[in-house]
Design a protein around this motif. Structure first.
Motif, PDB file in Angstrom:
ATOM      1  N   LYS A 137     -13.712 -16.930 -13.471  1.00  0.00           N
ATOM      2  CA  LYS A 137     -14.083 -16.766 -15.079  1.00  0.00           C
ATOM      3  C   LYS A 137     -14.816 -18.222 -15.996  1.00  0.00           C
ATOM      4  N   GLU A 182     -23.766 -20.767 -15.316  1.00  0.00           N
ATOM      5  CA  GLU A 182     -24.118 -19.513 -14.655  1.00  0.00           C
ATOM      6  C   GLU A 182     -24.741 -19.802 -13.491  1.00  0.00           C
ATOM      7  N   HIS A 188     -10.547 -20.708 -11.407  1.00  0.00           N
ATOM      8  CA  HIS A 188     -10.646 -20.835 -10.502  1.00  0.00           C
ATOM      9  C   HIS A 188      -8.943 -20.190  -9.608  1.00  0.00           C
ATOM     10  N   ALA A 230     -14.330 -10.419  -8.496  1.00  0.00           N
ATOM     11  CA  ALA A 230     -14.780 -10.947  -9.988  1.00  0.00           C
ATOM     12  C   ALA A 230     -13.429 -11.553 -10.738  1.00  0.00           C
ATOM     13  N   GLU A 231     -12.184 -11.273 -10.533  1.00  0.00           N
ATOM     14  CA  GLU A 231     -11.224 -11.527 -11.311  1.00  0.00           C
ATOM     15  C   GLU A 231     -10.197 -12.856 -11.315  1.00  0.00           C
ATOM     16  N   GLN A 269     -19.094 -13.223  -7.885  1.00  0.00           N
ATOM     17  CA  GLN A 269     -19.215 -12.684  -9.297  1.00  0.00           C
ATOM     18  C   GLN A 269     -17.596 -13.078 -10.162  1.00  0.00           C
ATOM     19  N   TYR A 270     -18.417 -12.584 -10.934  1.00  0.00           N
ATOM     20  CA  TYR A 270     -17.141 -14.208 -12.455  1.00  0.00           C
ATOM     21  C   TYR A 270     -17.470 -13.073 -13.603  1.00  0.00           C
ATOM     22  N   GLU A 271     -16.361 -13.612 -14.547  1.00  0.00           N
ATOM     23  CA  GLU A 271     -16.019 -12.959 -15.955  1.00  0.00           C
ATOM     24  C   GLU A 271     -16.252 -13.929 -16.620  1.00  0.00           C
ATOM     25  N   TYR A 272     -16.768 -13.577 -17.211  1.00  0.00           N
ATOM     26  CA  TYR A 272     -17.418 -14.117 -18.543  1.00  0.00           C
ATOM     27  C   TYR A 272     -16.827 -14.061 -19.214  1.00  0.00           C
ATOM     28  N   ILE A 273     -16.759 -15.337 -20.268  1.00  0.00           N
ATOM     29  CA  ILE A 273     -15.743 -14.927 -21.805  1.00  0.00           C
ATOM     30  C   ILE A 273     -15.840 -15.976 -22.857  1.00  0.00           C
ATOM     31  N   GLU A 274     -16.477 -15.531 -23.975  1.00  0.00           N
ATOM     32  CA  GLU A 274     -17.751 -16.186 -24.541  1.00  0.00           C
ATOM     33  C   GLU A 274     -16.855 -16.747 -25.762  1.00  0.00           C
TER      34      GLU A 274
END
Length: 219
Positions: free
Chosen positions: A6, A20, A59, A2-3, A29-34
């Motif tokens: 992003k 998305e 990536h 996941a890391e 798997q990914y980290e979402y940053i709003e």
């Protein structure tokens, strides 16, 4: 891991939602940053110094910007569950229609809410001409790419933002009688589990009504 992936995005942006949808379709798997677009983060400005916009996919520490570019990158990097056709001609046509959506439909759609008079009527006519073109391309297919959700369908998520404007303002732009194919298509997308998870019409409607009310009250 996941890391390694992003996504810098904003929940109400169709361009962010596109990424998305693609990532979830492929099970990445990914980290979402709003991002707060009124106060953009140093990371966003670092990773997209040219346009300073979302979405940005990170990536393995390498940034990719612009939603259609990111979609292609995702499809080429993770080849399972392809969203672009294998045939070179069909791939080219998918790119063509995605570009049509961004360069023809979106500019008119994003202006119609705050337009008035002749400009308003002209924009509605322009949007409906573009929708006629898309209706003709869709024909009898379930999705623009055929039997499954693909590149053009993901790019066409901007139509849902048009539907939000239509419902909020009580307009008749994309109706079942005028565009039966597109009407069936967007209901099919709303029933898709992945798309439904990424695009919340209820949340978009609530947000737009608040924002539109504030804009009109300040005039």
């Amino acid at each position: 891991m996941a890391e390694e992936v992003k996504l810098f995005g904003m929940w109400a942006s169709p361009f962010s939602r596109r990424i998305e949808v693609a990532l979830k379709l492929k099970g990445i798997q990914y980290e979402y940053i709003e991002e707060d677009l009124s106060n953009k983060s140093p990371s966003l400005l670092k990773y997209n110094p040219v346009h300073k916009k979302i979405p940005v996919l990170l990536h393995k520490g390498k940034p990719v910007a612009e939603s259609l570019v990111i979609l292609e990158y995702i499809d080429e990097t993770w080849k399972h569950n392809p969203i672009l056709p294998a045939d070179p001609y069909e791939r080219a046509m998918a790119r063509f229609w995605a570009k049509f959506l961004d360069e023809k439909l979106w500019p008119a759609a994003k202006k119609v809410a705050l337009s008035k008079g002749e400009e308003h009527n002209g924009l509605i006519e322009e949007i409906q001409e573009h929708l006629k073109t898309l209706e003709s391309e869709l024909k009898e297919k379930k999705f623009f790419g055929g039997e499954s959700l693909g590149f053009v369908d993901i790019a066409a998520d901007i139509i849902f933002w048009l539907l939000v404007v239509q419902e909020t303002l009580g307009l008749d732009i994309l109706t079942e009688d005028k565009f039966p194919g597109l009407h069936e298509w967007y209901h099919r997308l709303l029933d898709d589990a992945v798309f439904k998870e990424c695009v919340s019409m209820e949340r978009l409607l609530a947000s737009f009504k608040v924002r539109f009310g504030a804009l009109t009250a300040s005039k």
